[in-house]
Write an enzyme that holds these catalytic residues in place. Structure first.
Site, PDB file in Angstrom:
ATOM      1  NE  ARG A   1      -2.311  -1.288   3.603  1.00 41.69           N
ATOM      2  CZ  ARG A   1      -1.738  -0.523   4.504  1.00 41.69           C
ATOM      3  NH1 ARG A   1      -1.780   0.813   4.381  1.00 41.69           N
ATOM      4  NH2 ARG A   1      -1.148  -1.028   5.564  1.00 41.69           N
TER       5      ARG A   1
ATOM      6  CE1 TYR B   1       1.361  -6.919  -3.239  1.00 40.63           C
ATOM      7  CE2 TYR B   1       0.304  -5.533  -1.597  1.00 40.63           C
ATOM      8  CZ  TYR B   1       0.990  -6.690  -1.937  1.00 40.63           C
ATOM      9  OH  TYR B   1       1.280  -7.604  -0.955  1.00 40.63           O
TER      10      TYR B   1
ATOM     11  CE  LYS C   1      -7.161  -3.577   5.235  1.00 37.02           C
ATOM     12  NZ  LYS C   1      -5.842  -4.083   5.179  1.00 37.02           N
TER      13      LYS C   1
ATOM     14  CG  HIS D   1      -7.215  -2.988   9.937  1.00 36.27           C
ATOM     15  ND1 HIS D   1      -5.910  -2.562  10.083  1.00 36.27           N
ATOM     16  CD2 HIS D   1      -7.164  -4.006   9.050  1.00 36.27           C
ATOM     17  CE1 HIS D   1      -5.123  -3.301   9.307  1.00 36.27           C
ATOM     18  NE2 HIS D   1      -5.854  -4.182   8.683  1.00 36.27           N
TER      19      HIS D   1
ATOM     20  CB  SER E   1      -0.798  -3.614   7.890  1.00 38.39           C
ATOM     21  OG  SER E   1      -1.938  -2.858   7.577  1.00 38.39           O
TER      22      SER E   1
ATOM     23  CB  CYS F   1       0.541  -6.247  13.938  1.00 37.13           C
ATOM     24  SG  CYS F   1       1.734  -4.970  13.532  1.00 37.13           S
TER      25      CYS F   1
ATOM     26  CG  ASP G   1      -7.510  -7.133   6.790  1.00 39.39           C
ATOM     27  OD1 ASP G   1      -6.537  -6.983   7.546  1.00 39.39           O
ATOM     28  OD2 ASP G   1      -7.733  -6.382   5.826  1.00 39.39           O
TER      29      ASP G   1
ATOM     30  NE  ARG H   1      -0.094  -8.654   2.471  1.00 36.08           N
ATOM     31  CZ  ARG H   1      -0.652  -8.265   3.613  1.00 36.08           C
ATOM     32  NH1 ARG H   1      -1.761  -8.826   4.042  1.00 36.08           N
ATOM     33  NH2 ARG H   1      -0.098  -7.322   4.340  1.00 36.08           N
TER      34      ARG H   1
HETATM   35  P1  GTP Z   1      -2.449  -7.697   7.386  1.00 35.82           P
HETATM   36  O1  GTP Z   1      -2.949  -8.738   6.468  1.00 35.82           O
HETATM   37  O2  GTP Z   1      -1.348  -6.878   6.786  1.00 35.82           O
HETATM   38  O3  GTP Z   1      -3.517  -6.831   7.951  1.00 35.82           O
HETATM   39  O4  GTP Z   1      -1.649  -8.460   8.567  1.00 35.82           O
HETATM   40  P2  GTP Z   1      -2.134  -9.320   9.837  1.00 35.82           P
HETATM   41  O5  GTP Z   1      -2.431  -8.419  10.978  1.00 35.82           O
HETATM   42  O6  GTP Z   1      -3.180 -10.285   9.451  1.00 35.82           O
HETATM   43  O7  GTP Z   1      -0.789 -10.104  10.241  1.00 35.82           O
HETATM   44  P3  GTP Z   1      -0.422 -11.661  10.109  1.00 35.82           P
HETATM   45  O8  GTP Z   1      -1.253 -12.543  10.987  1.00 35.82           O
HETATM   46  O9  GTP Z   1      -0.359 -12.020   8.687  1.00 35.82           O
HETATM   47  O10 GTP Z   1       1.057 -11.664  10.725  1.00 35.82           O
HETATM   48  C1  GTP Z   1       2.085 -10.852  10.216  1.00 35.82           C
HETATM   49  C2  GTP Z   1       3.427 -11.405  10.631  1.00 35.82           C
HETATM   50  O11 GTP Z   1       3.515 -11.461  12.053  1.00 35.82           O
HETATM   51  C3  GTP Z   1       3.679 -12.818  10.120  1.00 35.82           C
HETATM   52  O12 GTP Z   1       5.004 -12.928   9.677  1.00 35.82           O
HETATM   53  C4  GTP Z   1       3.451 -13.672  11.335  1.00 35.82           C
HETATM   54  O13 GTP Z   1       4.197 -14.865  11.297  1.00 35.82           O
HETATM   55  C5  GTP Z   1       3.867 -12.759  12.492  1.00 35.82           C
HETATM   56  N1  GTP Z   1       3.101 -13.070  13.734  1.00 35.82           N
HETATM   57  C6  GTP Z   1       1.772 -13.267  13.831  1.00 35.82           C
HETATM   58  N2  GTP Z   1       1.410 -13.577  15.102  1.00 35.82           N
HETATM   59  C7  GTP Z   1       2.553 -13.556  15.826  1.00 35.82           C
HETATM   60  C8  GTP Z   1       2.845 -13.796  17.211  1.00 35.82           C
HETATM   61  O14 GTP Z   1       1.978 -14.092  18.036  1.00 35.82           O
HETATM   62  N3  GTP Z   1       4.150 -13.658  17.590  1.00 35.82           N
HETATM   63  C9  GTP Z   1       5.137 -13.344  16.694  1.00 35.82           C
HETATM   64  N4  GTP Z   1       6.381 -13.246  17.155  1.00 35.82           N
HETATM   65  N5  GTP Z   1       4.900 -13.124  15.383  1.00 35.82           N
HETATM   66  C10 GTP Z   1       3.629 -13.225  14.950  1.00 35.82           C
HETATM   67  C1  SPV Z   2      -3.026  -4.463   5.180  1.00 36.01           C
HETATM   68  O1  SPV Z   2      -2.042  -3.839   4.744  1.00 36.01           O
HETATM   69  O2  SPV Z   2      -3.567  -4.195   6.275  1.00 36.01           O
HETATM   70  C2  SPV Z   2      -3.567  -5.602   4.415  1.00 36.01           C
HETATM   71  C3  SPV Z   2      -3.073  -5.802   3.051  1.00 36.01           C
HETATM   72  O3  SPV Z   2      -4.438  -6.305   4.889  1.00 36.01           O
HETATM   73  S1  SPV Z   2      -3.791  -4.713   1.929  1.00 36.01           S
HETATM   74  O4  SPV Z   2      -4.875  -5.414   1.236  1.00 36.01           O
HETATM   75  O5  SPV Z   2      -2.743  -4.356   0.955  1.00 36.01           O
HETATM   76  O6  SPV Z   2      -4.314  -3.566   2.596  1.00 36.01           O
HETATM   77 MN    MN Z   3      -4.993  -5.571   7.030  1.00 30.82          MN
END
Ligand code: GTP
Ligand code: SPV
Ligand code: MN
Length: 581
Positions: A70, A198, A207, A227, A249, A251, A278, A367
C-alpha cells in the site's frame, strides 16, 4: 444493457467512453469465467502455473518491483472541508482530485478490456452488508475480487434492488509511482485508484470501500467499520464467545483468527473458529450487544512466517486454489517464503536465481489470496445474516518494550482511549521505513476515512447506543528481551491470553487493578505444556512506572495533535491513569 439499474449502466458507459476501453466484460462470478481469466493471465505472463501435483489450481503473480505494498503517501480522502478528513489523512479538494484522476484515466484503457465487478461486502442476505461495483482493467484484480468478495450475479441483483452502490474505478495504468493515486470521495461513495495493481491499492472492496468509505458511512449510519479479525472461542462447556481484535497491518490478525490451541486446551475441549481475519463491521443489536460480520469472503494474507508450527490452519488451505503474489519458488515450482521450512528456494520473487546476498527470497509483504471457505476453522456463523455478538474487543500492536502482554480497560471510555493511543512498529505492508514506532489508533491510521477526533467521539457514542458493550483489552505479543528475542512464544500460545479474556468477560477470572488497567497475575494463567521463563513472564505483566509516565506524556501530545475536537472524556481517562501511576 447489462443491468436494469440505470445509474449503474450510465456510469459504466461514461467510464468506457472516457477510458476508451476496447471491450466491456460484466463479471458474473461463474466458474467458466474464472477459468477463462486464468488462461488469459497465463498467456500474458501475469500468472505462472505452480506445481500442479503439490498445489493444484495455484498461480504465482509477480508485481512490478515498485508496486508491492500500500502507498499511504499517495492515498487521499477528498472531502469538501480539509478539517473533515483530519490530520490523520492526506486531503485533496474533491474537484481538484477528480480533475487529476480524470486526466490519468483518459484513454487509459485503449486496447484493454474493462471488467465490471459487482460485489457484496458481507453475506448476500445480511442487512449489515453493503455493495459496490469495481471497474478495473486488471484480470488479476478480478481473480482476487472473486476470492475476496461475493462477486457477480447475486451481488448485481442486490445492487439493482437497493439502487445504491459504492463506485470504484481502477486502472493499473503504467505502474509508475509518480502517476499513482488512491482517491476517496466519501460523500459520493466513490473511489478512483490509478497506477497500482497491488492489494489494498487495487482490490477496492477491501481497504478503500470496507474501511475508508465504510468508516465514513458507518459514522453517519451509527455502526463501526474496523480493521479487525473476528474469532469464535468455544469453551469446554460448549459456549462460544466472539472476539474482535484490531492489530495494524502485518501484526498478527490472520494468525490469531485461525489459531489452533495448544494440545492440552484441545483435549479439554477448547476450540477456535474463524469469522474473519482483517475487517469487521459491527452495529448494536436489539439486545444491546454489538453484532459483527466479516464483509470479506477470502483472506489476503501475509506469506512470510506462515508455517506448520505457527499457523497450521493457513498452511492447510494454501495447497490448492490459491493465488500467490511475490513469493519465491522451489526447484520443483512450489511456492516458498521465509519461515515456511528449511528448503532452499530456487527462484526469488523477482524471478532471479535465488542468492541470499540479494535479500529475502519472498518479498516481506508477499501474500496469498484464498477463499475463506478453504480454512479448516472457518465458522458457519461467518455466513449468518445477523452476524455474531462480540464479547470482547482487543487492541494491539508491535511494541518491543513497555506494553504488557494483556490489560483490560476500566470501562468503555478507557477502552476507547487505549484504542486511540495504541502504537506499533511499521511493517512491510506499506511502503516506507519498517520498524518505526508510530501511533496507530484502532489499527486504523491508514484506513479511517475522516478526522480521528470525530472517529473517537463516534466510538464513545456507543455507550448511548448499546447497553451491553464488549469489554476492551490491549495485548502485545511482540515484547523483546535484551538479545532482541521475542519474550512471549505467541501464535498458538496466545490462546492462554484469550482464555483469560473470555473468563474476564464472564466474570470467571481474577485480575489486579493497576494504573493502566486490570491485569492478570501469573497464577491467573494456564501455562500447562508451555515452555516458559518465569522472569520473562513477570516482566511481561509488569508496569514500568517511569517508562509509562513518559509514554503518557507522548499520548497527551498525540491527542493534542488532533486539536479541540478530541472528546474531553479521553483526557479525563488519561488523567485517571496518570494520577494512579
Ligand atoms: P495484514 O494482512 O497486513 O492486515 O496483517 P495481519 O495483521 O493479518 O498479520 P499476520 O497474521 O499475517 O502476521 C504478520 C506477521 O507477524 C507474520 O510474519 C506472522 O508470522 C507474524 N506473527 C503473527 N502472530 C505472531 C505472534 O503471536 N508472535 C510473533 N512473534 N509473530 C507473529
Ligand atoms: C493491510 O495492509 O492491512 C492488508 C493488506 O491487509 S492490503 O490489502 O494491501 O491492505
Ligand atoms: Mn490488514
Amino acid at each position: 444493457m447489462s443491468t436494469t439499474l440505470l445509474s449503474l449502466e450510465n456510469w459504466v458507459k461514461k467510464v468506457a467512453q472516457h477510458t476508451q476501453a476496447k471491450h466491456i466484460v460484466w463479471c458474473t462470478g461463474s466458474e467458466d469465467e474464472k477459468q477463462q481469466l486464468d488462461e488469459l493471465l497465463l498467456s500474458t505472463g501475469d500468472y505462472k502455473k505452480l506445481n500442479e501435483e503439490s498445489h493444484p489450481n495455484c498461480f504465482l503473480h509477480i508485481s512490478d518491483p515498485q508496486d508491492v505494498a500500500r502507498v499511504e503517501h499517495l492515498t487521499f480522502i477528498c472531502t469538501e472541508e480539509k478539517e473533515e478528513a483530519g490530520p490523520n489523512n492526506n486531503w485533496m479538494d474533491p474537484q481538484k482530485a477528480h480533475a487529476k484522476m480524470d486526466e490519468l484515466f483518459e484513454k487509459c484503457m485503449e486496447n484493454r478490456t474493462m471488467y465490471v465487478i459487482p460485489y457484496c461486502m458481507g453475506p448476500i442476505d445480511s442487512p449489515l452488508s453493503r455493495c459496490g461495483v469495481e471497474i478495473t482493467d486488471s484480470a488479476y484484480v478480478v481473480q482476487n475480487m472473486r476470492l475476496m468478495t461475493r462477486m457477480g450475479t447475486a451481488a448485481l441483483q442486490r445492487i439493482e434492488v437497493e439502487g445504491t452502490f459504492v463506485k470504484g474505478l481502477h486502472s493499473t495504468g503504467e505502474l509508475d509511482p509518480d502517476r499513482r493515486y488512491i482517491m476517496h470521495f466519501p460523500k459520493d461513495l466513490s473511489i478512483k485508484s490509478y497506477g497500482s495493481g497491488y492489494g489494498g491499492n487495487a482490490l477496492l472492496g477491501k481497504k478503500c470501500h470496507a474501511l475508508r468509505i465504510g468508516s465514513y458511512q458507518a459514522k453517519t449510519e451509527g455502526w463501526l467499520a474496523e480493521h479487525m479479525l473476528i474469532l469464535g472461542l468455544e469453551n469446554p462447556q460448549g459456549e462460544t464467545h466472539y472476539i474482535a481484535a484490531a492489530f495494524p497491518s502485518a501484526c498478527g490478525k490472520t494468525n490469531l483468527a485461525m489459531l489452533i490451541p495448544p494440545e492440552g486446551y484441545i483435549q479439554d475441549g477448547w476450540k477456535i473458529t474463524t469469522i474473519g481475519d482483517d475487517i469487521c463491521w459491527m452495529r448494536p443489536g436489539v439486545d444491546g450487544r454489538l453484532w459483527a460480520i466479516n464483509p470479506e469472503a477470502g483472506f489476503f494474507g501475509v506469506a512470510p512466517g506462515t508455517a506448520k508450527d505457527t499457523n497450521p490452519n493457513a498452511l492447510a488451505m494454501l495447497y490448492k486454489d490459491t493465488i500467490f503474489t511475490n513469493v519465491a519458488t522451489t526447484a520443483d515450482n512450489q511456492p516458498w517464503w521465509e519461515g515456511l521450512d528449511d528448503r532452499v528456494p530456487a527462484i526469488d520473487w523477482k524471478g532471479n536465481t535465488y542468492d541470499s546476498a540479494n535479500g529475502p527470497a519472498a518479498h516481506p509483504n508477499s501474500r496469498f489470496t484464498v477463499s475463506a471457505s478453504r480454512c479448516p476453522s472457518y465458522s458457519e456463523q461467518a455466513e449468518a445474516a445477523q452476524g455474531v455478538p462480540i464479547s470482547a474487543i482487543v487492541f494491539g500492536g508491535r511494541r518491543a518494550s513497555l506494553v504488557p502482554l494483556v490489560t483490560q480497560a476500566r470501562n468503555w471510555a478507557h477502552g476507547v482511549l487505549m484504542g486511540a493511543t495504541v502504537a506499533s512498529e511499521t511493517t512491510a505492508a506499506a511502503t516506507g521505513a519498517v520498524g518505526v514506532v508510530r501511533r496507530d489508533p484502532m489499527a486504523m491510521k491508514p484506513f479511517c476515512g475522516y478526522h480521528f477526533a470525530d472517529y473517537w467521539a463516534h466510538w464513545l457514542s456507543f455507550e448511548d447506543k448499546a447497553n451491553n458493550l464488549p469489554e476492551v483489552f490491549t495485548v502485545n505479543w511482540f515484547r523483546k528481551d535484551k538479545n532482541n528475542k521475542f519474550m512471549w512464544p505467541g501464535f498458538g500460545d496466545n490462546m492462554r491470553v484469550l482464555e483469560w479474556i473470555v473468563k474476564r468477560v464472564s466474570g470467571k477470572a481474577e485480575a489486579q487493578s493497576t494504573a493502566i488497567g486490570d491485569m492478570p497475575k501469573l497464577e491467573d494463567f494456564n501455562f500447562e505444556g508451555m515452555d516458559f521463563n518465569q522472569d520473562d513472564l513477570s516482566e511481561l505483566l509488569a508496569v514500568d512506572v517511569e517508562a509509562w509516565n513518559l509514554e503518557l506524556e507522548d499520548v497527551r501530545k498525540h491527542l493534542d495533535s488532533f486539536g479541540d475536537r478530541v472528546p474531553q472524556s479521553l483526557y479525563a481517562e488519561l488523567k485517571v491513569t496518570s494520577r494512579s501511576l
